[in-house]
Design an enzyme around this catalytic site. Structure first.
Site, PDB file in Angstrom:
ATOM      1  N   ASP A  63       0.958  -0.953   0.017  1.00  0.00           N
ATOM      2  CA  ASP A  63      -0.051  -0.024  -0.048  1.00  0.00           C
ATOM      3  C   ASP A  63       0.968   1.468   0.049  1.00  0.00           C
ATOM      4  O   ASP A  63       2.016   1.172   0.708  1.00  0.00           O
ATOM      5  CB  ASP A  63      -0.893  -0.023   1.233  1.00  0.00           C
ATOM      6  CG  ASP A  63      -1.981  -0.970   1.099  1.00  0.00           C
ATOM      7  OD1 ASP A  63      -2.526  -1.334   0.083  1.00  0.00           O
ATOM      8  OD2 ASP A  63      -2.298  -1.498   2.335  1.00  0.00           O
ATOM      9  N   ASP A 112      -6.948  -1.613  -4.191  1.00  0.00           N
ATOM     10  CA  ASP A 112      -8.046  -1.296  -3.144  1.00  0.00           C
ATOM     11  C   ASP A 112      -8.972  -0.713  -3.809  1.00  0.00           C
ATOM     12  O   ASP A 112     -10.186  -0.643  -3.509  1.00  0.00           O
ATOM     13  CB  ASP A 112      -7.111  -0.838  -1.798  1.00  0.00           C
ATOM     14  CG  ASP A 112      -6.496  -1.757  -1.194  1.00  0.00           C
ATOM     15  OD1 ASP A 112      -6.349  -2.762  -1.374  1.00  0.00           O
ATOM     16  OD2 ASP A 112      -5.382  -1.093  -0.537  1.00  0.00           O
TER      17      ASP A 112
END
Length: 172
Positions: free
Chosen positions: A129, A148
Site C-alpha cells: 500500500d 484497493d
C-alpha cells in the site's frame, strides 16, 4: 439456451476479462514503480501534494486497515484463498445472471483488484500500500493502492448494477 452460448454472457465475460486485465496491469505496474523504481520501501514517504496526496509505504499483512495481521504467514494464505474464492464467486454469479456493461465492468474491477493483491501476497508476503490522502484537517494514517480502489469501486458497482435477473440492467 445455456449461459455460455448466450451472446449477452459472452459480451459480459469479454468486458469482465478486459477490465480485470487492465486493472491488474495498472495495479502491478504502479506497485513495481513505487516499490522497486522509486524505492519507497526504503524511503518510507514522499510528499507529492501535501496533505491531499502523499506516498507512504505500508506493508499490509492483514485485511483492510491491517486487521488480522497478527498471524502473518497463516493469514497470508487464508487471505489468498478468500480472494480467489471471491473471484470464483463473482465469475459464477456472472455466468448465472449476466449483467449489463456497467455490471460487467464492476466485476472486472473487483476481480482485477483482488488478483493484484493476491500477487502481492505471493511476491512480498503482504500487500504493498502506498497512496495516502488527507484533507480538511483530517490526518489519514492509512495507505491504499490501485487494487484497493478497484475492489471498492467494483463491489459498489455490483450493488448498483446487478444482473438482469436481479432486477438490474439489461444485458447487452
Amino acid at each position: 439456451m445455456s449461459a455460455s452460448s448466450n451472446p449477452a454472457f459472452g459480451a459480459a465475460m469479454k468486458r469482465v476479462a478486459l477490465v480485470s486485465v487492465l486493472v491488474f496491469v495498472l495495479d502491478q505496474a504502479t506497485k513495481f514503480w513505487i516499490v522497486h523504481w522509486m524505492r519507497l520501501d526504503a524511503r518510507g514517504a514522499i510528499d507529492v501534494w501535501p496533505p491531499f496526496l502523499n506516498l507512504r509505504m505500508a506493508w499490509n499483512y492483514g485485511i483492510n486497515f491491517g486487521l488480522l495481521s497478527g498471524q502473518a504467514d497463516m493469514t497470508r494464505w487464508i487471505l489468498i484463498a478468500v480472494a480467489l474464492g471471491i473471484v470464483l464467486f463473482v465469475l459464477v454469479w456472472m455466468r448465472r445472471d449476466p449483467p449489463g456493461p456497467w455490471g460487467a465492468a464492476s466485476a472486472g474491477l473487483l476481480i482485477g483488484g483482488a488478483l493484484g493483491n493476491v500477487v502481492d501476497r505471493l511476491l512480498y508476503g503482504a500487500v504493498a500500500d502506498f497512496l495516502n490522502m488527507s484533507c480538511c484537517g483530517i490526518d489519514n494514517p492509512y495507505a491504499f493502492n490501485v487494487a484497493d480502489i478497484a475492489i471498492f469501486a467494483g463491489a459498489a458497482g455490483l450493488v448498483l448494477f446487478p444482473g438482469a435477473k436481479s432486477g438490474g440492467e439489461k444485458p447487452s
